[in-house]
Scaffold this motif. Structure first.
Motif, short mmCIF file in Angstrom:
data_model
loop_
_atom_site.label_atom_id
_atom_site.label_comp_id
_atom_site.label_asym_id
_atom_site.label_seq_id
_atom_site.Cartn_x
_atom_site.Cartn_y
_atom_site.Cartn_z
N PHE A 49 0.82 -1.21 0.00
CA PHE A 49 0.00 0.00 0.00
C PHE A 49 0.86 1.27 0.00
O PHE A 49 0.31 2.37 0.03
N GLN A 50 2.17 1.12 -0.02
CA GLN A 50 3.06 2.29 0.08
C GLN A 50 3.20 2.98 -1.27
O GLN A 50 3.34 2.33 -2.30
N HIS A 51 3.16 4.32 -1.23
CA HIS A 51 3.30 5.12 -2.44
C HIS A 51 4.23 6.30 -2.15
O HIS A 51 4.22 6.86 -1.05
N LYS A 52 5.00 6.66 -3.16
CA LYS A 52 5.90 7.81 -3.06
C LYS A 52 5.31 8.96 -3.87
O LYS A 52 5.03 8.81 -5.06
N THR A 81 6.01 9.87 1.68
CA THR A 81 5.60 8.47 1.61
C THR A 81 4.29 8.30 2.36
O THR A 81 4.17 8.73 3.51
N ILE A 82 3.33 7.67 1.71
CA ILE A 82 2.03 7.44 2.34
C ILE A 82 1.62 5.99 2.12
O ILE A 82 2.10 5.32 1.20
N LEU A 83 0.74 5.52 2.99
CA LEU A 83 0.07 4.25 2.80
C LEU A 83 -1.37 4.53 2.37
O LEU A 83 -2.08 5.29 3.04
N THR A 84 -1.76 3.98 1.24
CA THR A 84 -3.11 4.16 0.74
C THR A 84 -3.86 2.84 0.92
O THR A 84 -3.73 1.92 0.11
N ILE A 85 -4.62 2.74 2.00
CA ILE A 85 -5.29 1.49 2.38
C ILE A 85 -6.78 1.63 2.12
O ILE A 85 -7.43 2.50 2.70
N PRO A 86 -7.35 0.80 1.26
CA PRO A 86 -8.79 0.90 0.97
C PRO A 86 -9.64 0.42 2.14
O PRO A 86 -9.27 -0.52 2.84
N LEU A 87 -10.76 1.10 2.36
CA LEU A 87 -11.71 0.68 3.39
C LEU A 87 -12.55 -0.49 2.93
O LEU A 87 -13.06 -1.27 3.73
N THR A 88 -12.75 -0.60 1.60
CA THR A 88 -13.56 -1.67 1.04
C THR A 88 -12.71 -2.51 0.12
O THR A 88 -11.58 -2.17 -0.19
N GLY A 89 -13.26 -3.60 -0.33
CA GLY A 89 -12.56 -4.52 -1.20
C GLY A 89 -12.79 -5.92 -0.73
O GLY A 89 -13.78 -6.24 -0.09
#
Length: 513
Positions: free
Chosen positions: A361-364, A374-382
């Protein structure tokens, strides 16, 4: 008509009952506000983000305004009934007076007309009263209560969003100041190395910059941790706000099928954006001595190492609780520790780099000032509405190395019952019980691995790729025992190839060197 009125009266009664039941519950978050919530929600995982919450709020607010227009229409209808009844009553009285003194049988017949007017006047008076008592007053009560709930939830959420925004700006400001200080220290270090004949010339300045940088780095690290705590608080508030909005909508639609609620969709996917630390030493685009880079990273790693040990020794709530939908503060600090150690491994040549379940989930990106972010983009759904569960079926191998030694790291390697890497029996914890850790075994061979696809696989997440039977895939990396990372290199029908890399299940391909 009476049957329709009875049905509408029953549905409104259910709405009023649900409204009173929800308002009687005393659910609150940190004692800040009491809002109606629901135990089973449909919209939370879709709208529990600032942007999506505002979309849901606008939809619910428009629906509430529509309810107000409906109330106004019924009020106008009731007023017309009362006015018509009053007018008929006046006409009936006049006819009764006119027929009191007449003797002709024909003229006396108007008395029957007056009596019919009396009956119609009574009917419309009763209809107006029924509309007022059974429809207008309950709907007005529902509208007023829902309006207060919408306003309270909106104010509650917006206040927490402003707090989070202010905390982010404060963190970014500290980060920029730290970058400037780190560059000044590196310039001083380079100047001192060039002046070999008089190193004492820069000794005082170097000491001053180092002390300032250590303090600034520590403040920045803990400020980032506080930012994550505020983000978690804001997410909880958002979830409560969405629950309140959904409760309002369900009250309004108590006499309609509940399937409508499930059709409400946001315009964007609901994701959590988690900000991580970004040190000057982690930015390999900056010119810096590898020795000083490693020393700086090791010092910050040691700070996180000590904090993790303290949290495990104290058995804090975040250690004991694991929620796959929301990472704990412990997991956040543990991932910061992994991230710093990964940079140290890159300095050492990138050998035996570890794997963490959150790494996917890490993105630059770059912030407003152009610095690396640097952030973590974690979906709430899926899939499973949460983070994908890690695999626990691998054989033990080597965990990612700690700059403080494997024994020190193993003191707190346990990450709740879910685990992060492959299972492996390690030293006992401070409480004396055995625990398992998870590891990632990187291939030591330099030769590429090519897979033949056995079955079709459709991606369910953005980091997965589509593979078809008969394709050949080049393996770039491995995620535990269950997943591989790679890209398609050939098609059975020689058609165009999608060059993107992504993960796919190990069981869908046949491995060969």
């Amino acid at each position: 008509m009476n049957a329709r009125m009875s049905k509408l009266r029953r549905s409104i009664s259910r709405s009023v009952f649900q409204l009173n039941s929800s308002l009687s519950r005393q659910n609150s978050l940190n004692g800040l506000v009491d809002l109606p919530t629901m135990s089973n929600t449909t919209l939370v995982d879709k709208f529990a983000t600032p942007t999506n919450f505002r979309q849901l709020r606008d939809v619910i607010r428009n629906n509430n305004e529509l309810l107000a227009e409906v109330v106004a229409a019924f009020e106008e209808k009731a007023a017309l009934d009362f006015h018509y009844s009053k007018t008929l009553k006046k006409i009936s009285i006049r006819l009764h007076k006119l027929t009191q003194s007449v003797e002709s049988g024909i003229d006396k017949g108007w008395t029957n007309v007056a009596e019919q007017f009396d009956i119609h006047a009574t009917i419309h008076s009763n209809l107006g009263s029924a509309l007022t008592e059974d429809i207008i007053q309950p709907l007005r009560s529902i509208h007023t209560s829902q309006q207060k709930t919408i306003r309270a939830a909106d104010n509650f959420v917006e206040r927490e969003i402003r707090k989070l925004k202010d905390k982010k700006e404060e963190t970014q400001k500290m980060k920029r100041s730290l970058y400037v200080l780190s560059k000044e220290l590196e310039k001083t270090e380079n100047a001192a190395e060039r002046e070999k004949m008089a190193p004492e010339k820069y000794a005082l300045r170097r000491k001053k910059y180092k002390e300032q940088m250590i303090r600034s780095e520590d403040d920045y690290v803990w400020q980032t941790v506080d930012l994550e705590k505020q983000r978690r608080m804001t997410e909880n508030v958002l979830r409560k706000g969405v629950e309140s909005m959904e409760s309002v909508e369900r009250q309004r639609l108590a006499h309609f099928p509940e399937d409508y609620i499930q059709t409400i969709q946001p315009s964007t996917s609901a994701v959590n954006h988690i900000t991580l630390i970004d040190l000057h030493a982690e930015n390999f685009g900056e010119v810096m001595s590898s020795t000083r880079r490693r020393q700086n990273l090791e010092r910050v790693s040691g700070v996180l190492d000590s904090e993790l040990k303290r949290m495990y020794n104290n058995q804090t709530a975040d250690v004991m609780v694991s929620n796959s939908k929301q990472i704990s503060v412990l997991e956040f600090i543990e991932y910061l520790y992994y991230k710093i150690n990964d940079s140290i491994n890159i300095v050492d040549g990138g050998q035996n780099r570890g794997f963490h379940r959150l790494a996917r989930f890490q993105h630059k990106i770059k912030d407003k000032s152009g610095l690396a972010m640097t952030i973590l983009t974690i979906p709430l759904t899926g899939e499973n509405n949460s983070l994908p569960p890690p695999s626990l079926s691998l054989e033990a191998s080597t965990a990612y190395p700690s700059p403080h030694g494997s024994n020190d790291y193993e003191e707190y390697e346990k990450i709740s019952d879910d685990g992060f890497y492959s299972t492996a029996t390690t030293n006992t914890s401070s409480s004396g019980g055995a625990r398992t850790t998870t590891t990632f075994n990187e291939s030591t061979s330099n030769s590429p691995t090519i897979c033949r696809v056995l079955y079709d696989f459709e991606p369910k997440h953005s980091d997965e790729i589509q593979i078809r039977e008969g394709q050949c895939v080049l393996v770039e990396d491995r995620i535990g025992e269950d997943w591989l990372i790679g890209h398609v290199i050939s098609q059975p029908d020689n058609s165009s190839i999608d060059p993107r890399s992504g993960r796919f299940p190990t069981t869908y391909v046949s491995l060969r060197q």
